[in-house]
Design an enzyme around this catalytic site. Structure first.
Site, PDB file in Angstrom:
ATOM      1  N   LYS A 181      47.367  24.966  44.348  1.00  0.00           N
ATOM      2  CA  LYS A 181      48.738  25.076  43.841  1.00  0.00           C
ATOM      3  C   LYS A 181      49.106  26.540  43.996  1.00  0.00           C
ATOM      4  O   LYS A 181      48.734  27.386  43.183  1.00  0.00           O
ATOM      5  CB  LYS A 181      48.783  24.646  42.370  1.00  0.00           C
ATOM      6  CG  LYS A 181      50.093  24.027  41.933  1.00  0.00           C
ATOM      7  CD  LYS A 181      51.283  24.956  42.011  1.00  0.00           C
ATOM      8  CE  LYS A 181      51.350  25.919  40.870  1.00  0.00           C
ATOM      9  NZ  LYS A 181      52.350  26.988  41.096  1.00  0.00           N
ATOM     10  N   GLU A 257      40.365  34.799  36.824  1.00  0.00           N
ATOM     11  CA  GLU A 257      40.580  36.212  37.186  1.00  0.00           C
ATOM     12  C   GLU A 257      41.955  36.581  36.652  1.00  0.00           C
ATOM     13  O   GLU A 257      42.974  36.100  37.158  1.00  0.00           O
ATOM     14  CB  GLU A 257      40.468  36.383  38.694  1.00  0.00           C
ATOM     15  CG  GLU A 257      39.064  36.010  39.166  1.00  0.00           C
ATOM     16  CD  GLU A 257      38.789  36.272  40.639  1.00  0.00           C
ATOM     17  OE1 GLU A 257      39.740  36.338  41.430  1.00  0.00           O
ATOM     18  OE2 GLU A 257      37.599  36.401  40.979  1.00  0.00           O
ATOM     19  N   CYS A 291      46.309  43.502  40.530  1.00  0.00           N
ATOM     20  CA  CYS A 291      45.630  43.337  39.242  1.00  0.00           C
ATOM     21  C   CYS A 291      44.736  44.527  38.944  1.00  0.00           C
ATOM     22  O   CYS A 291      44.517  44.888  37.794  1.00  0.00           O
ATOM     23  CB  CYS A 291      44.810  42.055  39.247  1.00  0.00           C
ATOM     24  SG  CYS A 291      43.635  42.002  40.603  1.00  0.00           S
ATOM     25  N   GLU A 393      50.308  45.004  30.159  1.00  0.00           N
ATOM     26  CA  GLU A 393      50.339  45.015  31.631  1.00  0.00           C
ATOM     27  C   GLU A 393      51.791  44.931  32.105  1.00  0.00           C
ATOM     28  O   GLU A 393      52.515  44.007  31.732  1.00  0.00           O
ATOM     29  CB  GLU A 393      49.548  43.820  32.190  1.00  0.00           C
ATOM     30  CG  GLU A 393      49.483  43.833  33.705  1.00  0.00           C
ATOM     31  CD  GLU A 393      48.795  42.596  34.286  1.00  0.00           C
ATOM     32  OE1 GLU A 393      49.168  41.474  33.905  1.00  0.00           O
ATOM     33  OE2 GLU A 393      47.902  42.753  35.138  1.00  0.00           O
TER      34      GLU A 393
HETATM   35  P1  NAD Z   1      50.945  33.527  36.457  1.00  0.00           P
HETATM   36  O1  NAD Z   1      49.860  33.328  35.472  1.00  0.00           O
HETATM   37  O2  NAD Z   1      52.339  33.553  35.964  1.00  0.00           O
HETATM   38  O3  NAD Z   1      50.918  32.383  37.558  1.00  0.00           O
HETATM   39  C1  NAD Z   1      49.776  32.153  38.363  1.00  0.00           C
HETATM   40  C2  NAD Z   1      49.772  30.704  38.810  1.00  0.00           C
HETATM   41  O4  NAD Z   1      49.574  29.858  37.684  1.00  0.00           O
HETATM   42  C3  NAD Z   1      51.058  30.240  39.471  1.00  0.00           C
HETATM   43  O5  NAD Z   1      50.720  29.418  40.565  1.00  0.00           O
HETATM   44  C4  NAD Z   1      51.731  29.442  38.368  1.00  0.00           C
HETATM   45  O6  NAD Z   1      52.600  28.443  38.844  1.00  0.00           O
HETATM   46  C5  NAD Z   1      50.528  28.810  37.699  1.00  0.00           C
HETATM   47  N1  NAD Z   1      50.730  28.385  36.308  1.00  0.00           N
HETATM   48  C6  NAD Z   1      51.517  28.954  35.367  1.00  0.00           C
HETATM   49  N2  NAD Z   1      51.396  28.290  34.191  1.00  0.00           N
HETATM   50  C7  NAD Z   1      50.500  27.283  34.399  1.00  0.00           C
HETATM   51  C8  NAD Z   1      49.957  26.261  33.569  1.00  0.00           C
HETATM   52  N3  NAD Z   1      50.279  26.139  32.290  1.00  0.00           N
HETATM   53  N4  NAD Z   1      49.061  25.404  34.118  1.00  0.00           N
HETATM   54  C9  NAD Z   1      48.687  25.527  35.403  1.00  0.00           C
HETATM   55  N5  NAD Z   1      49.188  26.469  36.244  1.00  0.00           N
HETATM   56  C10 NAD Z   1      50.060  27.343  35.745  1.00  0.00           C
HETATM   57  O7  NAD Z   1      50.582  34.859  37.239  1.00  0.00           O
HETATM   58  P2  NAD Z   1      51.440  35.602  38.363  1.00  0.00           P
HETATM   59  O8  NAD Z   1      52.644  36.202  37.699  1.00  0.00           O
HETATM   60  O9  NAD Z   1      51.613  34.702  39.527  1.00  0.00           O
HETATM   61  O10 NAD Z   1      50.440  36.762  38.835  1.00  0.00           O
HETATM   62  C11 NAD Z   1      50.378  38.018  38.227  1.00  0.00           C
HETATM   63  C12 NAD Z   1      49.215  38.089  37.264  1.00  0.00           C
HETATM   64  O11 NAD Z   1      48.014  37.790  37.952  1.00  0.00           O
HETATM   65  C13 NAD Z   1      48.995  39.442  36.648  1.00  0.00           C
HETATM   66  O12 NAD Z   1      48.689  39.298  35.286  1.00  0.00           O
HETATM   67  C14 NAD Z   1      47.780  39.977  37.392  1.00  0.00           C
HETATM   68  O13 NAD Z   1      47.024  40.953  36.711  1.00  0.00           O
HETATM   69  C15 NAD Z   1      47.010  38.732  37.610  1.00  0.00           C
HETATM   70  N6  NAD Z   1      46.078  38.883  38.724  1.00  0.00           N
HETATM   71  C16 NAD Z   1      44.739  38.972  38.450  1.00  0.00           C
HETATM   72  C17 NAD Z   1      43.829  39.150  39.492  1.00  0.00           C
HETATM   73  C18 NAD Z   1      42.350  39.271  39.234  1.00  0.00           C
HETATM   74  O14 NAD Z   1      41.594  39.165  40.188  1.00  0.00           O
HETATM   75  N7  NAD Z   1      41.903  39.478  38.004  1.00  0.00           N
HETATM   76  C19 NAD Z   1      44.303  39.228  40.804  1.00  0.00           C
HETATM   77  C20 NAD Z   1      45.667  39.132  41.034  1.00  0.00           C
HETATM   78  C21 NAD Z   1      46.549  38.949  39.986  1.00  0.00           C
END
Ligand code: NAD
Length: 489
Positions: A181, A257, A291, A393
């Protein structure tokens, strides 16, 4: 890519629209324009994808030898490289990131993730123990690693192909099947990868993509689907919490992550040229949407003023613009919503008493990018460690600089956060580098560098920044089930 293209789901080896006919707009961040429509998956698409993934597992894919399976995984890498320009263009339009970045990081790493994990699986060995028994004959224990099953892969938008393949690569190399997804913001490259899978002959149902949002949409349906055996997720910490709850039903394992609030620590004895160059990258690369990026910079007091002046000069020299413009090093934020979030922190910083060293506002560019989601690279001083800007963040091209006076103090201040993803330490004192690095409560610490990644090493976050480690053999802990076989002699 043509304008207003459609992103279909990829299920059981074929592109399909949503049964409901529902779509959502996909916006190009550099122009602010809707350039495509993606189909929004519901329960019907998630059910179909999970069922196709299960059939592949029990069918053609599950029947392959490790050698044949990993050959196919390597050919996925080769085909991504053969279609490098298609992936590059798709990623650039979807994210707005500079071509220089996507061509050096996103696409090559997207391909490398398949190759590296295929190589790991080919060379890994199991464990074996000889065990004494009362009859003197003994027993032999040995382990076998088996695929975990159908893996749900939920991805963010900041490195769409790279972070998705970081999961799909090991999942497939280990013999699992996947339902991906992608982020609703960036559906392009996950869709394109379906063509690659078909071209190289990965059996249908091994790689599936369902588009949609999180709650009440494809993300939630997928993570709560009982046919999913494990969930790997990269994204925000609060989404990770929701996914962990969903995974509790059926006691399914998760690999998470999550977010960070990472520090750089610059000691006065550091090579300041290198520390400035590294901190420039760690704060501003990918418009701060990394991230691992740095949002807190602690600088030892004797070099604070010089460091601040040089970082400010560096930020003001950045060329900001559309992804295809020559020499651009900073692109837009991902969306109008994220732009609002970052600007709200720019405002909050002033309310919390920050001095704005540079930036602090939205950036209006001309031409085709006039409606793009651009902001000024921003540096603050004068914030306390307890301010929200220093604790939450932001995920934008910004950082807060703060002076420190001694090692113990800076370790405590760096660790004074809910998160624990990454840190970088800048010093020419070798013993101090080792001493400080191991006391930081993070999953990844760089000394005199940033984002220097060896894909074989453990990657993940401490505290609220994640659960588990991926990378090299560490990915096997999540993507395989370890069985011990005990043979009585
Ligand atoms: P997000 O959590 O908003 O969304 C990530 C994914 O989760 C999307 O595909 C979204 O549609 C899905 N999603 C959202 N709610 C959900 C639910 N309830 N059930 C299932 N799926 C759901 O994150 P984002 O805004 O896309 O990305 C940015 C974030 O990602 C930042 O916090 C960043 O630090 C983190 N990040 C972490 C790493 C790491 O390796 N630790 C790497 C990249 C990004």
């Amino acid at each position: 890519m043509t304008e207003r293209q459609e992103f279909l789901h990829f299920i059981d080896g074929a592109y399909r629209p949503s049964a409901s006919g529902k779509t959502f707009p996909v916006v190009a961040p550099a122009t602010g324009e809707i350039y495509a429509a993606a189909h929004e998956g519901g329960e019907a698409e998630v059910n179909a994808a999970v069922s196709a993934a299960r059939s592949a597992l029990n069918g053609a894919w599950g029947a392959l030898s490790i050698a044949d399976r990993t050959d196919l995984v390597i050919s996925v890498a080769d085909e991504i490289n053969a279609r490098f320009d298609d992936f590059l263009e798709a990623e650039i339009i979807d994210t707005g990131k500079p071509k220089s970045l996507a061509s050096h990081i996103d696409i090559p790493r997207g391909a490398a993730n398949f190759k590296m994990f295929a190589d790991t699986i080919r060379t890994i060995s199991g464990e074996a123990f000889e065990t004494a028994t009362p009859d003197g004959a003994g027993a032999i224990n040995y382990s076998v690693r088996k695929p975990r099953g159908v893996i749900a892969v939920i991805c963010p938008w900041n490195f769409p192909l790279l972070l998705m393949t970081w999961k799909v690569g090991p999942a497939l190399a280990c013999g699992n099947t996947v339902v991906v997804k992608p982020s609703e913001e960036t559906p392009a490259t996950a869709t394109l990868l379906g063509e690659v899978m078909n071209k190289v002959g990965v059996p249908k149902g091994v790689y599936n993509v369902v588009h949609g949002y999180g709650p009440g949409s494809a993300g939630e349906f997928l993570t709560s689907h009982p046919g999913v055996d494990g969930i790997t997720f990269t994204g925000e910490t609060r989404t990770g919490e929701a996914i962990m709850k969903a995974a509790g039903t059926g006691v399914r394992p998760v690999s998470l992550e999550l977010g960070g609030k990472n520090s750089a620590i610059v000691f006065a004895d550091a090579n300041l040229d290198k520390a400035i160059e590294g901190t420039m990258r760690s704060v501003f690369a990918n418009c701060g949407q990394v991230c691992l990026g740095t949002e807190r910079v602690y600088v030892e007091r004797p070099v604070f003023d010089e460091f601040a002046a040089r970082l400010k000069a560096g930020a003001e020299a950045l060329k900001i613009g559309g992804p295809f413009e020559e020499g651009v090093s900073l692109g837009p934020l991902i969306s109008a919503e994220h732009l609002d979030k970052v600007l709200s922190y720019y405002k909050l910083a002033k309310q919390e008493g920050a001095q704005v060293l540079t930036g602090g506002g939205r950036l209006a560019l001309g031409g085709a990018t006039k409606n793009g989601f651009f902001v000024e690279p921003t540096i603050w001083t004068g914030l306390t460690d307890e301010s929200r800007v220093m604790r939450e963040e932001i995920f934008g091209p910004c950082c807060a600089l703060a002076p420190f006076d001694d090692e113990e103090e800076v370790i405590a201040r760096t660790n004074n956060t809910y998160y624990g993803l990454a840190a970088s330490v800048w010093t020419d004192n070798l013993s101090r580098a080792h001493r400080v690095a191991r006391r930081l409560e993070v999953g990844v610490c760089w000394v005199n560098s940033w984002f220097l990644r060896d894909l074989r090493t453990a990657f993940g976050g401490a505290k609220a920044s994640g659960v588990g480690r991926e990378g090299g053999v560490h990915s096997l802990e999540f993507y395989t089930e370890l069985e011990n076989i005990c043979v009585k002699l």
